[in-house]
Design an enzyme around this catalytic site. Structure first.
Site, PDB file in Angstrom:
ATOM      1  N   GLU A 151      15.223  34.515  33.044  1.00  9.03           N
ATOM      2  CA  GLU A 151      16.236  34.247  32.019  1.00  9.03           C
ATOM      3  C   GLU A 151      16.653  35.571  31.374  1.00  9.03           C
ATOM      4  OE1 GLU A 151      15.465  31.040  29.213  1.00  9.03           O
ATOM      5  OE2 GLU A 151      16.995  31.794  27.843  1.00  9.03           O
ATOM      6  N   ARG A 181      11.121  27.190  19.241  1.00 10.25           N
ATOM      7  CA  ARG A 181      10.925  25.932  19.976  1.00 10.25           C
ATOM      8  C   ARG A 181       9.488  25.412  19.794  1.00 10.25           C
ATOM      9  NH1 ARG A 181      13.649  22.492  23.577  1.00 10.25           N
ATOM     10  NH2 ARG A 181      15.488  23.754  23.926  1.00 10.25           N
ATOM     11  N   GLU A 228      12.401  20.871  32.345  1.00 12.51           N
ATOM     12  CA  GLU A 228      11.196  21.285  31.644  1.00 12.51           C
ATOM     13  C   GLU A 228      10.268  20.167  31.181  1.00 12.51           C
ATOM     14  OE1 GLU A 228      13.868  23.605  29.028  1.00 12.51           O
ATOM     15  OE2 GLU A 228      12.313  25.127  29.153  1.00 12.51           O
TER      16      GLU A 228
HETATM   17  N1  LUZ Z   1      16.329  29.442  26.493  1.00 11.72           N
HETATM   18  C1  LUZ Z   1      16.991  29.714  25.372  1.00 11.72           C
HETATM   19  C2  LUZ Z   1      15.620  28.325  26.635  1.00 11.72           C
HETATM   20  O1  LUZ Z   1      17.594  30.773  25.265  1.00 11.72           O
HETATM   21  N2  LUZ Z   1      16.986  28.826  24.372  1.00 11.72           N
HETATM   22  C3  LUZ Z   1      16.320  27.666  24.437  1.00 11.72           C
HETATM   23  O2  LUZ Z   1      16.334  26.887  23.502  1.00 11.72           O
HETATM   24  C4  LUZ Z   1      15.581  27.402  25.608  1.00 11.72           C
HETATM   25  N3  LUZ Z   1      14.872  26.298  25.725  1.00 11.72           N
HETATM   26  C5  LUZ Z   1      14.187  26.085  26.817  1.00 11.72           C
HETATM   27  C6  LUZ Z   1      14.217  27.008  27.833  1.00 11.72           C
HETATM   28  N4  LUZ Z   1      14.931  28.108  27.745  1.00 11.72           N
HETATM   29 MO1  MOS Z   2      13.991  28.431  30.719  1.00 13.13          MO
HETATM   30  S1  MOS Z   2      12.110  28.519  30.079  1.00 13.13           S
HETATM   31  O1  MOS Z   2      14.572  29.665  31.559  1.00 13.13           O
HETATM   32  O2  MOS Z   2      14.691  27.014  30.698  1.00 13.13           O
END
Ligand code: LUZ
Ligand code: MOS
Length: 775
Positions: free
Chosen positions: A250, A328, A730
């Site tokens: 990510e 989160r 997830e």
């Molecule tokens: N990525 C993000 C995530 O930038 N914001 C989120 O709330 C999130 N949640 C789950 C996985 N990736």
């Molecule tokens: Mo995410 S933890 O790249 O949804």
């Protein structure tokens, strides 16, 4: 074409349509996967003269760089150039949320594996050889590896965050039972099969095209532009697919792409970088380890009246996504339960580990492990089963989450009760009871694990996407979105959507690569939201085209637009025999000079969150479910097997049952791995010890549960989910948390003196110690 043949072709086309709309569709990428034809970064045909790059990284976790000698490496035959921070024309800065992360270390190193320089050579082999010739002199500074140490030293990434609901302090005064304790959950290595990598190719006028194995093409583009000091439009980022991401790409796919682009920028040549497994394990961050404390208060009838926690997140050396992940954790701190008085706090602790990052669940699982631990502790002390406390406190319609969102269309009890009845929990419990009575050296344990997971990026502005849909002259369709295919099957879902709207065979739909020149300013493929956001945009674009085409058809057939139906590749007017095929219609549209391209934008409605009050409505909806996990522990060896995992899962109305089942199964096993066997270890100097697959065990088919059953919960889905098919990426990972407690229950059956510890993963070694531990 003779009539019979035409009919066969027509029939096979109709079959294809039916299959597209049938939910049993396979992930269409699996065909090229099986043939070995799927293209990853390392499979791209490289241009002649391409250079290969290897990263030189810090051999210490914390210290001042006194001297680096590159001369021997530079002199090696085949080495083109070595790049350091001094070669950066723009900013030496890649932090996404907080600008605290250099691309290359300048005067200090902050973790073992921190990139210092990029060695560019004719071959990767030569670059690696050159790396061994670099000498570095580091004046060592104190190393922090744990969150607790960081807290003690006041080493933080940012200010703490805290959510609260009700009056926790007052509520504790009215509790019959109060328990306090500590928990630890370790990190987790993403272990995407395709390691990090990128390939940069110079174009004319100083433009650069970068192929990257990233979940976030826009962050790669933006960061390259920032580091090179050029405009974003000079950088094109393209992604075909990833060999897995799990959150590890990510944000952390970015540095390698930036490095390749930087070298390409200077050398005016193509540059490729693919981390080998060792480099990837050492240099990249993982799931955040958490050290947490909890205090839980219950009434006499097992209602949880008050809950208080402090989460210490081990963020590693810089921020990366840690602040969002910490957030989160707070959102999911009470999992599937309604607790009227809650105070949760999270501190992002800065340590000298590689910067930890997104990992499937994104801090949610870490928060959920703590409440489940607190419940297990309370149950143990009170002398009831954890499931009694769980069941007593399940969320109900219109309950308020600690962050202010009112729970709607809640399926917590529904999934719990369905799981209990479908899988006959009483019989299971009886079986285990009698097994444990008659076996001395083997004990079984059972745990229930309810999940509630919020769908949307918690950062509201990120919840948007666009789709660009072209219909070509022959009736074939090309779709570009921000969705990155990483094995989760999102491309197949996009194809299903278009095939469904146009009612044409799925073979007529192609999903293009994810490319920043076609779809710009995108959010990463993350947060389980990729199919929802990009699917909705695709749906809007396809529907707009459909409306336009219906007008063309109504003109051609001299009838009203409303009486036109496109079905199975034909244009129907009322119920008459069709005169036009899909392709005829496209041709007519073209002759009428009607646009066959549509660009649509979707932004999730109704969501908002105010960080100043920590209240709002951050999630489009929640995903629910309940798992029942059973295990058998070999009490002589401490080894264990998971006999079965039985799940009732809230898919909404799944649009792709096979793909979604695959997501549930994969996530479950990944969750079990995190909780039971994947043990990341650093020594006190901050050196990664679990630095290979010989020392880091991930679940394989032998450690997978012997039986996995997943029953879809009967619900009507949610309008903010794509075609009512809820996000699935997830949430099911968190079923794996139940594995920890099933093991704990088996240990309790063997060792009545076992004093519960909440220290994941529950490795066989830990199980063995617990079996024979006397307080
Ligand atoms: N990525 C993000 C995530 O930038 N914001 C989120 O709330 C999130 N949640 C789950 C996985 N990736
Ligand atoms: Mo995410 S933890 O790249 O949804």
């Amino acid at each position: 074409m003779d009539k019979n043949k035409a009919n066969t072709v027509l029939n096979s086309k109709l079959d294809a349509v039916t299959i597209a709309l049938k939910k049993s569709i396979k992930n269409l990428d699996s065909y090229t996967h099986v043939r070995g034809e799927s293209v990853y970064v390392d499979d791209i045909n490289i241009r002649q003269g391409t250079f290969h790059a290897v990263v030189f990284d810090a051999p210490k976790a914390h210290g001042r760089i006194k001297h680096i000698d590159y001369s021997k490496a530079e002199a090696l035959n085949g080495v083109e150039r070595i790049f350091t921070y001094k070669d950066i024309p723009g900013k030496n800065e890649i932090g996404g949320i907080i600008p605290d992360e250099p691309l290359f270390a300048e005067h200090e190193v902050h973790f073992w594996g921190m990139p210092i320089a990029l060695i560019v050579a004719e071959s990767e082999f030569i670059a690696r050889k050159a790396r061994q010739l670099i000498t570095i002199d580091i004046e060592e500074l104190p190393v922090i590896t744990t969150a607790k140490e960081a807290k003690a030293k006041g080493s933080f990434i940012n200010a703490p965050r805290s959510f609260s609901l009700g009056d926790t302090e007052k509520a504790f005064k009215n509790c019959e039972y109060i328990f306090e304790g500590e928990t630890f959950s370790n990190g987790q290595e993403h272990l995407y099969i395709e390691t990090q990598g990128a390939y940069a190719e110079p174009q004319e006028n100083g433009n650069i095209k970068v192929t990257s194995s990233t979940q976030g093409p826009t962050s790669v583009q933006k960061t390259i532009a920032q580091v090179l000091g050029v405009a974003m439009h000079k950088i094109e980022v393209d992604v075909t697919r990833l060999g897995g991401g799990f959150g590890g790409k990510e944000d952390q796919a970015t540095p390698w792409a930036v490095m390749a682009a930087l070298a390409s920028f200077h050398l005016k040549q193509s540059v490729k970088i693919i981390l080998n497994r060792h480099d990837d394990l050492r240099m990249t961050g993982k799931r955040h380890p958490y050290e947490s404390t909890y205090k839980i208060g219950l009434s006499k009838d097992l209602k949880i009246l008050a809950y208080q926690t402090e989460f210490l997140q081990n963020s590693g050396a810089s921020a990366d996504l840690s602040p969002a992940i910490a957030e989160r954790t707070l959102f999911h701190a009470t999992n599937s339960y309604y607790i009227p008085n809650v105070t949760t706090k999270v501190l992002s602790c800065k340590t000298n580990l590689p910067t930890n990052t997104a990992f499937r669940g994104f801090g949610g699982p870490q928060g959920m492990f703590v409440i489940e631990s607190a419940i297990a502790k309370a149950a143990h002390e009170i002398g009831v089963s954890a499931s009694q406390i769980q069941e007593t406190n399940l969320l109900e319609e219109n309950n308020t989450f600690s962050y202010g969102q009112i729970a709607k269309k809640v399926e917590a009890k529904n999934s719990w009760n369905s799981a209990k009845s479908i899988f006959n929990i009483e019989a299971l419990e009886r079986e285990i009871h009698s097994y444990n009575k008659t076996h001395i050296n083997f004990k079984k344990g059972l745990a229930l694990m309810p999940i509630t997971f919020g769908i949307s990026f918690t950062n509201t502005p990120m919840n948007h996407a666009r789709a660009l849909v072209h219909i070509y002259l022959d009736g074939s369709v090309g779709i570009s979105t921000a969705a990155v295919e990483m094995g989760q099957g999102v491309n197949t879902k996009m194809m299903q959507i278009a095939a469904d709207v146009f009612s044409i065979p799925i073979e007529k739909i192609k999903i293009e690569t994810t490319n920043t020149t076609r779809v710009a300013n995108t959010s990463p493929s993350a947060a389980s939201s990729t199919a929802d956001l990009n699917g909705k945009a695709t749906l809007i674009a396809c529907n707009a085209l459909l409306e336009r085409l219906k007008i063309v058809a109504s003109e051609a057939l001299e009838t009203s637009k409303e009486s036109i139906v496109l079905k199975d590749g034909f244009v129907y007017h009322n119920s008459e025999k069709p005169k036009l095929t899909w392709t005829d219609l496209i041709n007519k549209a073209m002759l009428n000079r009607v646009a066959l391209t549509e660009n649509a934008h979707y932004a999730t409605p109704d969501i908002h969150f105010d960080k100043s009050t920590e209240k709002g409505h951050p999630f489009a909806y929640h995903v629910y479910g309940t798992a029942i996990i059973t295990t058998t522990v070999d009490c002589t060896r401490g080894t264990y097997e998971f006999d079965s995992v039985k799940i009732v899962h809230d898919y909404g109305k799944s649009m792709s049952e096979g793909i979604d089942l695959g997501q549930v199964e994969g996530a479950l096993i990944q969750g079990i791995g995190w909780m039971t066997m994947e043990e990341i270890a650093y020594n006190d100097e901050g050196k990664l010890l679990s630095n290979a697959l010989s020392t880091y065990k991930v679940p394989d088919i032998f450690s997978a549960p012997k039986r996995v059953e997943v029953i879809p919960l009967e619900t009507d889905g949610h309008d903010l989910a794509i075609l009512k098919s809820k996000a699935v990426g997830e949430p099911p990972l968190m079923y794996g948390i139940g594995a920890y407690f099933a093991l704990q229950n088996a240990i309790k059956a063997f060792n009545p003196n076992y004093d519960l510890e909440f220290h994941a993963p529950m490795t066989p070694e830990k199980v063995l110690m617990s079996l024979y531990k006397n307080p």
